[in-house]
Design a protein around this motif. Structure first.
Motif, PDB file in Angstrom:
ATOM      1  N   GLU A 299     -79.227  25.087 -17.036  1.00  0.00           N
ATOM      2  CA  GLU A 299     -78.881  25.791 -15.800  1.00  0.00           C
ATOM      3  C   GLU A 299     -79.985  26.760 -15.392  1.00  0.00           C
ATOM      4  O   GLU A 299     -80.348  26.853 -14.211  1.00  0.00           O
ATOM      5  CB  GLU A 299     -77.563  26.547 -15.993  1.00  0.00           C
ATOM      6  N   ILE A 300     -80.560  27.466 -16.366  1.00  0.00           N
ATOM      7  CA  ILE A 300     -81.667  28.384 -16.072  1.00  0.00           C
ATOM      8  C   ILE A 300     -82.870  27.609 -15.529  1.00  0.00           C
ATOM      9  O   ILE A 300     -83.516  28.027 -14.567  1.00  0.00           O
ATOM     10  CB  ILE A 300     -82.059  29.183 -17.333  1.00  0.00           C
ATOM     11  N   LEU A 301     -83.173  26.464 -16.144  1.00  0.00           N
ATOM     12  CA  LEU A 301     -84.309  25.653 -15.681  1.00  0.00           C
ATOM     13  C   LEU A 301     -84.065  25.120 -14.272  1.00  0.00           C
ATOM     14  O   LEU A 301     -85.001  25.022 -13.461  1.00  0.00           O
ATOM     15  CB  LEU A 301     -84.567  24.508 -16.656  1.00  0.00           C
ATOM     16  N   LYS A 302     -82.829  24.797 -13.974  1.00  0.00           N
ATOM     17  CA  LYS A 302     -82.472  24.303 -12.637  1.00  0.00           C
ATOM     18  C   LYS A 302     -82.691  25.387 -11.580  1.00  0.00           C
ATOM     19  O   LYS A 302     -83.278  25.136 -10.512  1.00  0.00           O
ATOM     20  CB  LYS A 302     -81.014  23.850 -12.631  1.00  0.00           C
ATOM     21  N   VAL A 303     -82.247  26.606 -11.878  1.00  0.00           N
ATOM     22  CA  VAL A 303     -82.439  27.711 -10.935  1.00  0.00           C
ATOM     23  C   VAL A 303     -83.923  28.070 -10.847  1.00  0.00           C
ATOM     24  O   VAL A 303     -84.427  28.409  -9.771  1.00  0.00           O
ATOM     25  CB  VAL A 303     -81.591  28.936 -11.349  1.00  0.00           C
ATOM     26  N   SER A 304     -84.639  27.961 -11.965  1.00  0.00           N
ATOM     27  CA  SER A 304     -86.076  28.242 -11.965  1.00  0.00           C
ATOM     28  C   SER A 304     -86.813  27.327 -10.998  1.00  0.00           C
ATOM     29  O   SER A 304     -87.746  27.761 -10.301  1.00  0.00           O
ATOM     30  CB  SER A 304     -86.649  28.065 -13.378  1.00  0.00           C
ATOM     31  N   GLU A 305     -86.427  26.065 -10.956  1.00  0.00           N
ATOM     32  CA  GLU A 305     -87.062  25.117 -10.034  1.00  0.00           C
ATOM     33  C   GLU A 305     -86.866  25.563  -8.588  1.00  0.00           C
ATOM     34  O   GLU A 305     -87.786  25.461  -7.760  1.00  0.00           O
ATOM     35  CB  GLU A 305     -86.483  23.717 -10.246  1.00  0.00           C
ATOM     36  N   LYS A 306     -85.694  26.080  -8.270  1.00  0.00           N
ATOM     37  CA  LYS A 306     -85.430  26.570  -6.914  1.00  0.00           C
ATOM     38  C   LYS A 306     -86.283  27.793  -6.573  1.00  0.00           C
ATOM     39  O   LYS A 306     -86.550  28.074  -5.405  1.00  0.00           O
ATOM     40  CB  LYS A 306     -83.948  26.925  -6.770  1.00  0.00           C
ATOM     41  N   MET A 307     -86.687  28.514  -7.617  1.00  0.00           N
ATOM     42  CA  MET A 307     -87.451  29.739  -7.411  1.00  0.00           C
ATOM     43  C   MET A 307     -88.949  29.491  -7.190  1.00  0.00           C
ATOM     44  O   MET A 307     -89.658  30.396  -6.759  1.00  0.00           O
ATOM     45  CB  MET A 307     -87.282  30.673  -8.619  1.00  0.00           C
ATOM     46  N   VAL A 308     -89.433  28.299  -7.472  1.00  0.00           N
ATOM     47  CA  VAL A 308     -90.874  28.030  -7.402  1.00  0.00           C
ATOM     48  C   VAL A 308     -91.477  28.376  -6.037  1.00  0.00           C
ATOM     49  O   VAL A 308     -92.498  29.078  -5.961  1.00  0.00           O
ATOM     50  CB  VAL A 308     -91.188  26.575  -7.817  1.00  0.00           C
ATOM     51  N   PRO A 309     -90.903  27.916  -4.907  1.00  0.00           N
ATOM     52  CA  PRO A 309     -91.522  28.263  -3.621  1.00  0.00           C
ATOM     53  C   PRO A 309     -91.513  29.765  -3.330  1.00  0.00           C
ATOM     54  O   PRO A 309     -92.412  30.273  -2.656  1.00  0.00           O
ATOM     55  CB  PRO A 309     -90.683  27.486  -2.592  1.00  0.00           C
ATOM     56  N   TYR A 310     -90.521  30.482  -3.857  1.00  0.00           N
ATOM     57  CA  TYR A 310     -90.492  31.938  -3.691  1.00  0.00           C
ATOM     58  C   TYR A 310     -91.559  32.582  -4.573  1.00  0.00           C
ATOM     59  O   TYR A 310     -92.224  33.539  -4.166  1.00  0.00           O
ATOM     60  CB  TYR A 310     -89.112  32.491  -4.063  1.00  0.00           C
ATOM     61  N   ALA A 311     -91.727  32.045  -5.782  1.00  0.00           N
ATOM     62  CA  ALA A 311     -92.745  32.569  -6.698  1.00  0.00           C
ATOM     63  C   ALA A 311     -94.153  32.357  -6.148  1.00  0.00           C
ATOM     64  O   ALA A 311     -95.055  33.154  -6.402  1.00  0.00           O
ATOM     65  CB  ALA A 311     -92.614  31.893  -8.066  1.00  0.00           C
TER      66      ALA A 311
END
Length: 307
Positions: free
Chosen positions: A21-33
């Protein structure tokens, strides 16, 4: 799956489902990062960055992650400027920092310090590395790096090389990798081999060797660690093993074309600069991945909504 107000002290505190679940949310964060999207979803929250040891990547990536989400940061990294220099206990320091922020990120030289901090803090605590113990957010970004490069962590053949005795990054990582059924090989001099206590709890039996050339050809992931001078109680013991392994293009000729080379950084001389330009090199991407992963944790722990 709720992570709201949850401490992240050890990778053992998480199961595979939670990690995924953390890795899934991390993927969503990439464009923000990357700055391609912007958000202030956690505006008004305050992060206390409490670092008792030098740090570049971990401290700065937590700061970057916080700012990308609109979180303000209180940075405490110069201990001589605080009451700690006057003899204040860790417990009292944590109580005070806890009063000034919504979440504490702690780096400390003593194993167990983060769990102690969680005991005295009303707000959640994230362990940013405690001695030779745990570094769970490094483990999560390592898993994220492998997943992005290979698409699947399950069954990966992972060779870990270097300082496996004192290196806290590998201690946490191997526990997580066994949750995904990874095949593990530990390459180190006998004096720096993975401790028995870390091996006992693993699922499956890892291969232990001191000869990297015998195992590199079958590796999917080569995880290289620095032999850490600062962890050695006796400098003469460090000198005996310093420079034992060096990854260069000649050695990588024996490797799979899609092998990925990782390193938690900083490196000294264990990976030759010539490797940087090859498709194998993932360590700078790995360092960047600390931002989306730590963004995901802040977002989930502080109750972010709407992304």
């Amino acid at each position: 799956m709720s992570f709201y107000d949850k401490d992240i002290i050890s990778i053992r505190d998480l199961n595979r489902e939670q990690i995924e679940e953390i890795l899934k949310v991390s993927e969503k964060m990439v464009p923000y990062a990357m700055g391609e999207k912007k958000t202030k979803v956690l505006e008004g929250r305050i992060l206390g960055n409490l670092f008792f040891e030098p740090s570049t990547r971990t401290r700065l990536s937590f700061e970057s992650a916080a700012h990308r989400l609109g979180v303000d940061v209180i940075d405490v990294s110069e201990m001589s400027m605080t009451s700690i220099s006057k003899g204040e206990t860790l417990a009292d320091t944590i109580r005070m920092v806890d009063a000034y922020c919504d979440l504490i990120v702690l780096r400390h030289p003593h194993e167990g310090a983060a769990r102690l901090a969680a005991k005295f803090s009303e707000n959640p605590v994230i362990n940013a590395g405690d001695g030779a113990g745990s570094h769970p957010t490094q483990t999560l970004l390592d898993l994220f790096t492998i997943k992005r490069a290979m698409k699947d962590i399950d069954g990966a053949n992972v060779v870990l090389v270097g300082d496996l005795k004192y290196g806290r990054t590998v201690h946490s990582l191997v526990e997580a990798l066994t949750m995904f059924g990874a095949k593990l090989t530990f390459v180190a001099p006998e004096t720096l081999q993975m401790p028995d206590d870390n091996i006992k709890g693993l699922r499956g039996k890892p291969l232990l060797t001191d000869k990297l050339e015998d195992v590199i050809q079958d590796a999917d992931v080569l995880y290289v660690t620095r032999i850490q001078r600062e962890r050695f109680p006796d400098p003469s013991e460090y000198n005996k093993v310093s420079g034992t392994y060096r990854i260069d293009n000649e050695m990588l000729r024996e490797a799979k074309s899609d092998l990925i080379v990782m390193h938690p950084l900083p490196r000294v001389d264990e990976i030759a600069p010539e490797v940087d330009g090859t498709p194998h090199a993932k360590y700078f991407e790995q360092a960047f991945n600390g931002i989306p992963v730590r963004m995901a944790l802040l977002y989930m722990i502080l109750g972010g909504e709407g992304l």
